[in-house]
Design a protein around this motif. Structure first.
Motif, PDB file in Angstrom:
ATOM      1  N   ASP A  73       6.231   3.144 -11.712  1.00 53.90           N
ATOM      2  CA  ASP A  73       5.515   3.396 -12.790  1.00 53.90           C
ATOM      3  C   ASP A  73       4.128   4.022 -12.014  1.00 53.90           C
ATOM      4  OD1 ASP A  73       3.468   3.730 -14.747  1.00 53.90           O
ATOM      5  OD2 ASP A  73       4.744   2.367 -16.121  1.00 53.90           O
ATOM      6  N   GLU A  74       4.060   5.283 -11.780  1.00 49.28           N
ATOM      7  CA  GLU A  74       2.685   5.849 -11.161  1.00 49.28           C
ATOM      8  C   GLU A  74       1.573   5.726 -11.956  1.00 49.28           C
ATOM      9  OE1 GLU A  74       4.016   9.864  -9.820  1.00 49.28           O
ATOM     10  OE2 GLU A  74       4.971   8.758  -7.695  1.00 49.28           O
ATOM     11  N   GLN A  75       1.742   5.511 -13.091  1.00 48.72           N
ATOM     12  CA  GLN A  75       0.261   5.270 -13.782  1.00 48.72           C
ATOM     13  C   GLN A  75      -0.172   3.715 -13.779  1.00 48.72           C
ATOM     14  OE1 GLN A  75       0.295   6.450 -17.995  1.00 48.72           O
ATOM     15  NE2 GLN A  75      -1.638   5.516 -18.580  1.00 48.72           N
ATOM     16  N   GLU A  76       0.746   3.143 -13.904  1.00 50.07           N
ATOM     17  CA  GLU A  76       0.458   1.469 -13.608  1.00 50.07           C
ATOM     18  C   GLU A  76       0.456   1.003 -12.304  1.00 50.07           C
ATOM     19  OE1 GLU A  76      -0.585  -0.586 -16.304  1.00 50.07           O
ATOM     20  OE2 GLU A  76      -0.461   1.147 -17.971  1.00 50.07           O
ATOM     21  N   LYS A  77       0.918   1.805 -11.322  1.00 50.85           N
ATOM     22  CA  LYS A  77       1.296   1.391  -9.952  1.00 50.85           C
ATOM     23  C   LYS A  77       1.773   0.126  -9.545  1.00 50.85           C
ATOM     24  CE  LYS A  77      -2.979   3.900  -8.572  1.00 50.85           C
ATOM     25  NZ  LYS A  77      -3.206   4.411  -9.930  1.00 50.85           N
ATOM     26  N   VAL A  78       3.124   0.189 -10.346  1.00 48.98           N
ATOM     27  CA  VAL A  78       4.044  -0.827 -10.423  1.00 48.98           C
ATOM     28  C   VAL A  78       5.334  -0.423  -9.951  1.00 48.98           C
ATOM     29  CG1 VAL A  78       5.166  -2.576 -11.716  1.00 48.98           C
ATOM     30  CG2 VAL A  78       2.807  -2.327 -11.985  1.00 48.98           C
ATOM     31  N   ARG A  79       6.198  -1.138  -9.031  1.00 44.56           N
ATOM     32  CA  ARG A  79       7.404  -0.940  -8.687  1.00 44.56           C
ATOM     33  C   ARG A  79       8.258  -2.006  -9.150  1.00 44.56           C
ATOM     34  NH1 ARG A  79       8.601   1.173  -2.963  1.00 44.56           N
ATOM     35  NH2 ARG A  79       8.155   3.016  -3.895  1.00 44.56           N
ATOM     36  N   LYS A  80       9.194  -1.587 -10.012  1.00 44.12           N
ATOM     37  CA  LYS A  80      10.168  -2.799 -10.569  1.00 44.12           C
ATOM     38  C   LYS A  80      11.566  -2.802 -10.113  1.00 44.12           C
ATOM     39  CE  LYS A  80      11.200  -2.773 -14.869  1.00 44.12           C
ATOM     40  NZ  LYS A  80      11.032  -2.712 -16.625  1.00 44.12           N
ATOM     41  N   ASN A 136       0.816  -1.236  -0.009  1.00 43.66           N
ATOM     42  CA  ASN A 136      -0.224  -0.091   0.170  1.00 43.66           C
ATOM     43  C   ASN A 136       0.848   1.335   0.087  1.00 43.66           C
ATOM     44  OD1 ASN A 136      -1.655   2.220   1.431  1.00 43.66           O
ATOM     45  ND2 ASN A 136      -3.226   0.577   0.921  1.00 43.66           N
ATOM     46  N   ARG A 137       0.533   2.110  -0.992  1.00 43.91           N
ATOM     47  CA  ARG A 137       1.148   3.413  -1.052  1.00 43.91           C
ATOM     48  C   ARG A 137       0.488   4.599  -0.932  1.00 43.91           C
ATOM     49  NH1 ARG A 137       4.207   6.069  -5.704  1.00 43.91           N
ATOM     50  NH2 ARG A 137       5.805   7.304  -4.870  1.00 43.91           N
ATOM     51  N   ASN A 138       0.487   5.261  -0.162  1.00 43.06           N
ATOM     52  CA  ASN A 138      -0.229   6.605  -0.158  1.00 43.06           C
ATOM     53  C   ASN A 138      -1.835   6.166  -0.442  1.00 43.06           C
ATOM     54  OD1 ASN A 138       1.929   8.133  -0.032  1.00 43.06           O
ATOM     55  ND2 ASN A 138       2.183   8.467  -2.371  1.00 43.06           N
ATOM     56  N   GLY A 139      -2.449   5.036   0.161  1.00 46.76           N
ATOM     57  CA  GLY A 139      -3.772   4.819   0.255  1.00 46.76           C
ATOM     58  C   GLY A 139      -4.027   3.934  -1.038  1.00 46.76           C
ATOM     59  N   GLU A 140      -3.115   3.725  -1.853  1.00 45.93           N
ATOM     60  CA  GLU A 140      -3.366   2.889  -2.896  1.00 45.93           C
ATOM     61  C   GLU A 140      -2.562   1.679  -3.016  1.00 45.93           C
ATOM     62  OE1 GLU A 140      -4.267   6.389  -6.284  1.00 45.93           O
ATOM     63  OE2 GLU A 140      -2.245   5.857  -6.075  1.00 45.93           O
ATOM     64  N   GLU A 141      -3.278   0.684  -3.700  1.00 43.28           N
ATOM     65  CA  GLU A 141      -2.557  -0.553  -3.888  1.00 43.28           C
ATOM     66  C   GLU A 141      -1.710  -0.717  -4.922  1.00 43.28           C
ATOM     67  OE1 GLU A 141      -3.539  -5.322  -4.776  1.00 43.28           O
ATOM     68  OE2 GLU A 141      -5.140  -4.130  -4.044  1.00 43.28           O
ATOM     69  N   TRP A 142      -0.517  -0.954  -4.803  1.00 45.62           N
ATOM     70  CA  TRP A 142       0.667  -1.257  -5.714  1.00 45.62           C
ATOM     71  C   TRP A 142       1.258  -2.687  -5.635  1.00 45.62           C
ATOM     72  CZ3 TRP A 142       4.358   2.628  -7.960  1.00 45.62           C
ATOM     73  CH2 TRP A 142       3.937   3.872  -8.004  1.00 45.62           C
ATOM     74  N   LYS A 143       1.887  -2.705  -6.857  1.00 46.51           N
ATOM     75  CA  LYS A 143       2.619  -4.077  -7.052  1.00 46.51           C
ATOM     76  C   LYS A 143       4.026  -3.798  -7.290  1.00 46.51           C
ATOM     77  CE  LYS A 143      -1.351  -6.673  -8.911  1.00 46.51           C
ATOM     78  NZ  LYS A 143      -1.781  -7.475  -7.743  1.00 46.51           N
TER      79      LYS A 143
END
Length: 446
Positions: free
Chosen positions: A355-362, A262-269
């Motif tokens: 990638d803040e649009q896709e909400k993915v951290r690689k 969870n990042r800033n209240g949003e679900e990320w992968k």
């Protein structure tokens, strides 16, 4: 320990190249690989192969000729970050280095114009193919260039390629540049091979693949031990004169993993252990991402740099090394020491891009081991290093400089290259985007 949601955002300071993302889709299944291996084995008696194959060294000798595959996507577009890297690299190579460049028809004019502006055409041989050929920037991987005892050059390809476009591009490279081409019933990729003066390293992952592809033939001789059998197979096709060492760790390694946070209240992968397959015995999928050959020292021992994620984390003050299984890198360093190599450790930072649009951290390695090395003599040695201290990654200026210092202490002139993040986030750097074609003494060849 800093948690994923507490880490600062790291966003690209360069435009993304979508084709790099799509390349992973060109993958053959394991069954398809095995079928092709059997078919190629049946056809071997019809294939002209070098009788005494010898690989091109990875570090020893002057860089007399290098091959690049530069697809249209690496040239087109305003501020293309890949083209920026290519231009910087080509201009920093020695004046005696001959360049063989395979490119797409749609960017032939742009490439020729730039080569003319830089007065490079006299030492460039340009091959052009249709844009329908889906070749990639990864020139290192699809084939090996070997010389026979009479000096003839062969482009050897494994029975299959996981990227079919690259396989076809290699076919056209032989046509355009006048090389012999042959398929062999073993599996390899160039990034998993490093060639010393009297030895070569092969990442054990591909030896395992070859065993499964070729198992029935290998076990016909019941007295032939597995390592001996695999060694003979690879020496037969790639290099009969060099000792072969398989590179592997005994540490059990994780596969590529996707997990949520969870990042800033949003679900990320976030994606960890990029490109690691099930049962891998290498901490990174290609050994040239964490091992660099550096020639012999004054005592005659061959020097090998092995990347160290812990060293990088200590230098940068982060905890990223815990996600890398650093013990595996230590284990391989210990193996090379037992094999009587002089092992030098260098910082190998793990970093990430958001990638803040896709909400993915690689997560990926900002590798310095994936470098170009030229050893013309004890007092004439050069290394070309990728760099990473840009944009949101300013802290990596510390590892840029530390790796430079390590090579300088080994007596090398260090040439710092452009920003390699656009390649590194797709698991490659400068060693991956070229192929050594010929080594020598650096004198003009005409």
């Amino acid at each position: 320990m800093q948690q994923p949601d507490q880490m600062p955002a790291k966003v690209r300071h360069y435009p993304i190249i979508n084709e790099l993302e799509w390349e992973g889709e060109q993958v053959l299944s394991d069954i398809a690989m095995q079928r092709r291996c059997i078919a190629l084995s049946l056809m071997q008696e019809y294939t002209a192969l070098p009788s005494q194959p010898s690989l091109v060294p990875t570090a020893d000798g002057a860089l007399e000729a290098i091959v690049f595959t530069i697809p249209a996507y690496a040239v087109r577009g305003e501020n293309n970050p890949l083209w920026k890297v290519y231009k910087d690299l080509i201009l920093k190579l020695p004046e005696y280095t001959h360049l063989y460049i395979l490119t797409h028809q749609s960017v032939e004019g742009m490439l020729k114009q730039w080569l003319e502006q830089q007065n490079l055409q006299p030492r460039v041989q340009l091959g052009v193919v249709s844009d329908a050929i889906e070749m990639t920037v990864w020139a290192e991987d699809d084939f090996e260039l070997v010389y026979d005892q009479d000096g003839s050059l062969y482009l050897l390809q494994p029975h299959s390629s996981r990227r079919s476009g690259d396989e076809l591009a290699s076919y056209y490279a032989c046509e355009r540049f006048g090389w012999n081409r042959a398929k062999v019933p073993v599996y390899f990729e160039g990034g998993n091979l490093l060639v010393g003066d009297d030895f070569f390293f092969l990442g054990a992952n591909y030896a395992v693949d070859t065993f499964y592809d070729f198992a029935k033939l290998l076990v016909q001789d019941k007295d032939l031990h597995l390592k001996k059998a695999m060694t003979q197979v690879y020496q037969q096709y790639l290099d009969k004169g060099r000792i072969l060492y398989f590179i592997s760790t005994n540490i059990q390694l994780p596969v590529e993993q996707v997990r949520s946070f969870n990042r800033n209240g949003e679900e990320w992968k976030e994606v960890l252990h990029l490109k690691n397959g099930a049962g891998t015995v290498q901490p990174i999928f290609h050994i040239d991402m964490f091992i660099t050959l550096a020639g012999r020292n004054e005592d005659g021992k061959y020097q090998v740099l092995v990347g160290d994620p812990k060293m990088a984390s200590e230098l940068l003050g982060d905890n990223h090394a815990i996600w890398t299984i650093p013990e595996a890198f230590d284990d391989i360093a210990a193996l090379l020491t037992r094999l009587r190599f002089e092992v030098i450790r260098n910082p190998l930072p793990l970093t990430y891009v958001d990638d803040e649009q896709e909400k993915v951290r690689k997560w990926y390695f900002a590798t310095y081991n994936n470098a170009l090395v030229e050893i013309k003599g004890e007092a004439d040695k050069t290394v070309w290093l990728p760099t990473y201290g840009y944009g949101c990654w300013q802290e990596l200026k510390h590892t840029d400089e530390e790796n430079k210092t390590i090579w300088q202490h080994l007596g090398f002139k260090v040439v710092m290259l452009e920003d390699f993040h656009p390649f590194a986030e797709y698991s490659g750097a400068v060693h991956c985007i070229k192929k050594y074609m010929r080594r020598g003494d650096g004198q003009p060849t005409g």
